[in-house]
Design a protein around this motif. Structure first.
Motif, PDB file in Angstrom:
ATOM      1  N   PRO A  77       0.789  -1.240   0.000  1.00 37.52           N
ATOM      2  CA  PRO A  77       0.000   0.000   0.000  1.00 37.52           C
ATOM      3  C   PRO A  77       0.820   1.287   0.000  1.00 37.52           C
ATOM      4  O   PRO A  77       0.306   2.343  -0.362  1.00 37.52           O
ATOM      5  CB  PRO A  77      -0.847  -0.122   1.279  1.00 37.52           C
ATOM      6  CG  PRO A  77      -0.217  -1.187   2.093  1.00 37.52           C
ATOM      7  CD  PRO A  77       0.468  -2.105   1.141  1.00 37.52           C
ATOM      8  N   SER A  78       2.081   1.228   0.386  1.00 44.50           N
ATOM      9  CA  SER A  78       2.924   2.436   0.372  1.00 44.50           C
ATOM     10  C   SER A  78       3.556   2.690  -0.991  1.00 44.50           C
ATOM     11  O   SER A  78       4.269   3.689  -1.169  1.00 44.50           O
ATOM     12  CB  SER A  78       4.029   2.322   1.429  1.00 44.50           C
ATOM     13  OG  SER A  78       4.915   1.254   1.120  1.00 44.50           O
ATOM     14  N   LEU A  79       3.306   1.823  -1.973  1.00 43.49           N
ATOM     15  CA  LEU A  79       4.024   1.876  -3.244  1.00 43.49           C
ATOM     16  C   LEU A  79       3.884   3.222  -3.949  1.00 43.49           C
ATOM     17  O   LEU A  79       4.880   3.850  -4.322  1.00 43.49           O
ATOM     18  CB  LEU A  79       3.544   0.751  -4.168  1.00 43.49           C
ATOM     19  CG  LEU A  79       4.089   0.778  -5.602  1.00 43.49           C
ATOM     20  CD1 LEU A  79       5.603   0.696  -5.620  1.00 43.49           C
ATOM     21  CD2 LEU A  79       3.473  -0.357  -6.421  1.00 43.49           C
ATOM     22  N   LYS A  80       2.659   3.663  -4.175  1.00 47.14           N
ATOM     23  CA  LYS A  80       2.455   4.886  -4.966  1.00 47.14           C
ATOM     24  C   LYS A  80       3.123   6.089  -4.294  1.00 47.14           C
ATOM     25  O   LYS A  80       3.764   6.911  -4.953  1.00 47.14           O
ATOM     26  CB  LYS A  80       0.960   5.121  -5.157  1.00 47.14           C
ATOM     27  CG  LYS A  80       0.601   5.976  -6.375  1.00 47.14           C
ATOM     28  CD  LYS A  80       1.066   5.319  -7.670  1.00 47.14           C
ATOM     29  CE  LYS A  80       0.682   6.144  -8.884  1.00 47.14           C
ATOM     30  NZ  LYS A  80      -0.707   6.036  -9.292  1.00 47.14           N
ATOM     31  N   GLU A 101      23.776  -1.827  -2.360  1.00 47.65           N
ATOM     32  CA  GLU A 101      22.730  -1.104  -1.624  1.00 47.65           C
ATOM     33  C   GLU A 101      21.393  -1.380  -2.307  1.00 47.65           C
ATOM     34  O   GLU A 101      21.289  -1.267  -3.534  1.00 47.65           O
ATOM     35  CB  GLU A 101      23.021   0.387  -1.623  1.00 47.65           C
ATOM     36  CG  GLU A 101      21.930   1.250  -0.995  1.00 47.65           C
ATOM     37  CD  GLU A 101      22.215   2.732  -1.184  1.00 47.65           C
ATOM     38  OE1 GLU A 101      23.276   3.197  -0.703  1.00 47.65           O
ATOM     39  OE2 GLU A 101      21.397   3.426  -1.827  1.00 47.65           O
ATOM     40  N   ILE A 102      20.400  -1.755  -1.529  1.00 49.00           N
ATOM     41  CA  ILE A 102      19.065  -2.015  -2.076  1.00 49.00           C
ATOM     42  C   ILE A 102      18.045  -1.231  -1.262  1.00 49.00           C
ATOM     43  O   ILE A 102      17.893  -1.451  -0.058  1.00 49.00           O
ATOM     44  CB  ILE A 102      18.708  -3.515  -2.056  1.00 49.00           C
ATOM     45  CG1 ILE A 102      19.763  -4.342  -2.795  1.00 49.00           C
ATOM     46  CG2 ILE A 102      17.323  -3.734  -2.677  1.00 49.00           C
ATOM     47  CD1 ILE A 102      19.546  -5.846  -2.680  1.00 49.00           C
ATOM     48  N   THR A 103      17.375  -0.314  -1.925  1.00 47.18           N
ATOM     49  CA  THR A 103      16.290   0.437  -1.303  1.00 47.18           C
ATOM     50  C   THR A 103      14.972  -0.263  -1.637  1.00 47.18           C
ATOM     51  O   THR A 103      14.722  -0.614  -2.790  1.00 47.18           O
ATOM     52  CB  THR A 103      16.259   1.881  -1.820  1.00 47.18           C
ATOM     53  OG1 THR A 103      17.501   2.522  -1.474  1.00 47.18           O
ATOM     54  CG2 THR A 103      15.096   2.666  -1.214  1.00 47.18           C
ATOM     55  N   LEU A 104      14.154  -0.472  -0.620  1.00 46.20           N
ATOM     56  CA  LEU A 104      12.881  -1.156  -0.796  1.00 46.20           C
ATOM     57  C   LEU A 104      11.755  -0.136  -0.772  1.00 46.20           C
ATOM     58  O   LEU A 104      11.605   0.623   0.184  1.00 46.20           O
ATOM     59  CB  LEU A 104      12.656  -2.187   0.317  1.00 46.20           C
ATOM     60  CG  LEU A 104      13.760  -3.225   0.525  1.00 46.20           C
ATOM     61  CD1 LEU A 104      13.356  -4.201   1.621  1.00 46.20           C
ATOM     62  CD2 LEU A 104      14.079  -3.953  -0.766  1.00 46.20           C
ATOM     63  N   ALA A 105      10.978  -0.101  -1.842  1.00 41.11           N
ATOM     64  CA  ALA A 105       9.821   0.798  -1.951  1.00 41.11           C
ATOM     65  C   ALA A 105       8.559  -0.043  -2.064  1.00 41.11           C
ATOM     66  O   ALA A 105       8.519  -1.007  -2.824  1.00 41.11           O
ATOM     67  CB  ALA A 105       9.974   1.694  -3.177  1.00 41.11           C
ATOM     68  N   GLY A 106       7.539   0.325  -1.306  1.00 32.30           N
ATOM     69  CA  GLY A 106       6.291  -0.423  -1.373  1.00 32.30           C
ATOM     70  C   GLY A 106       6.376  -1.815  -0.779  1.00 32.30           C
ATOM     71  O   GLY A 106       5.558  -2.676  -1.075  1.00 32.30           O
TER      72      GLY A 106
END
Length: 239
Positions: free
Chosen positions: A63-66, A181-186
Motif C-alpha cells: 500500500p505504500s508503493l504509490k 545497496e538495495i532500497t525497498l519501496a512499497g
C-alpha cells in the motif's frame, strides 16, 4: 543463497503450502524449453545491461508503493539506480511514467503493463512454479530479454537465486547482480493488499487472505535473511 541452503527453506514451503515439487519442476522444464527456442538472457548478460550501478531500488506492490514512487521521483536521481519492479508494481511505475530496468514476475500481474515495460526496455525475469504453468505456456513467448528462474532445482537456462514471492525474489536477484545497496519501496509486509498485487481486487486496497498473509511472512523472513547474511545494505522506505 546457494541451492543447498535454499532447498531446506523450499521443502518447508512445499510442506507449509501443500505445493507440488513435481509441478514446480514441470513448469521449470516448460519455461526452459520455451527459452531454448526463443532465446534468453544469462545472468552475465543481465549483469552487463545493469552494470551502470550497484545501487538498486526494488518496488513491491504494498500500500505504500504509490507514495514511495512519487517521493523517489521527486527526491532521488533515479538514473543512478537499477530499478526492479516486483510483478504488479510495474503498473504503478508505468502510471508514474517510470520504466523499470528489470521486472521480476510470475506473470499474474497486469500483463499489458509488463509487456509495455518490456517494449520500453525492461528486462523480464520470468519465474516458473507449479501454479503458473498455463501462463508460462501462453505468455512467455511474447517477451524479449528474458531471464528464467525457478524455485526448484535449476534446469537448463533457468536460475534459482533464492526467494519465494516476486518481491523477495527481486531482492535476491539484485544481490546476484552485485548490489551493494538495495532500497525497498512499497515493501510493507502487512495485512493489506493492493490492486497492484491483486488486479481483480474490487477496491484499491483490501484485507489480505490467510494465504497471502502467510506468503508475506515468508517474504519478510527472506528479506531479513538477506540483510543479515549478504554483504548489502538494505534500506526499507517503510521503516
Amino acid at each position: 543463497m546457494e541451492f543447498g541452503l535454499w532447498e531446506k527453506y523450499y521443502t518447508e514451503i512445499l510442506d507449509d503450502f501443500g505445493f507440488s515439487r513435481q509441478k514446480d519442476e514441470e513448469s521449470a522444464k516448460l519455461l526452459d524449453e520455451i527459452l531454448s527456442t526463443e532465446g534468453c538472457l544469462t545472468l552475465d548478460d543481465l549483469s552487463k545491461i545493469v552494470g551502470f550501478s550497484d545501487k538498486f531500488i526494488v518496488f513491491g506492490a504494498g500500500p505504500s508503493l504509490k507514495e514511495h514512487v512519487q517521493m523517489l521521483k521527486a527526491d532521488y536521481d533515479l538514473k543512478d539506480y537499477v530499478l526492479v519492479a516486483a510483478d504488479g508494481a510495474t503498473t504503478a511505475m508505468i502510471e508514474e511514467k517510470l520504466v523499470p530496468d528489470i521486472v521480476a514476475t510470475d506473470l499474474d500481474g497486469n500483463i499489458d503493463d509488463i509487456l509495455l515495460a518490456n517494449l520500453r526496455g525492461a528486462n523480464i525475469a520470468i519465474h516458473a512454479h507449479g501454479d503458473n504453468i498455463d501462463r508460462i505456456a501462453s505468455l512467455s513467448s511474447f517477451f524479449n530479454n528474458v531471464l528464467g528462474t525457478t524455485q526448484a532445482q535449476p534446469v537448463g537456462n533457468l536460475y534459482n537465486f533464492g526467494g519465494f514471492t516476486d518481491g523477495d525474489r527481486a531482492i535476491f536477484l539484485a544481490v546476484a547482480l552485485g548490489a551493494s545497496e538495495i532500497t525497498l519501496a512499497g515493501m510493507d509486509f502487512g495485512d493489506i493488499v493492493t490492486r497492484y498485487s491483486r488486479p481483480n481486487l474490487p477496491d484499491a486496497l483490501g484485507q489480505a487472505d490467510e494465504f497471502k498473509k502467510k506468503k508475506l511472512i515468508y517474504a519478510e523472513k527472506f528479506t531479513n535473511w538477506i540483510s543479515e547474511n549478504e554483504n548489502v545494505e538494505i534500506i526499507n522506505l517503510k521503516e
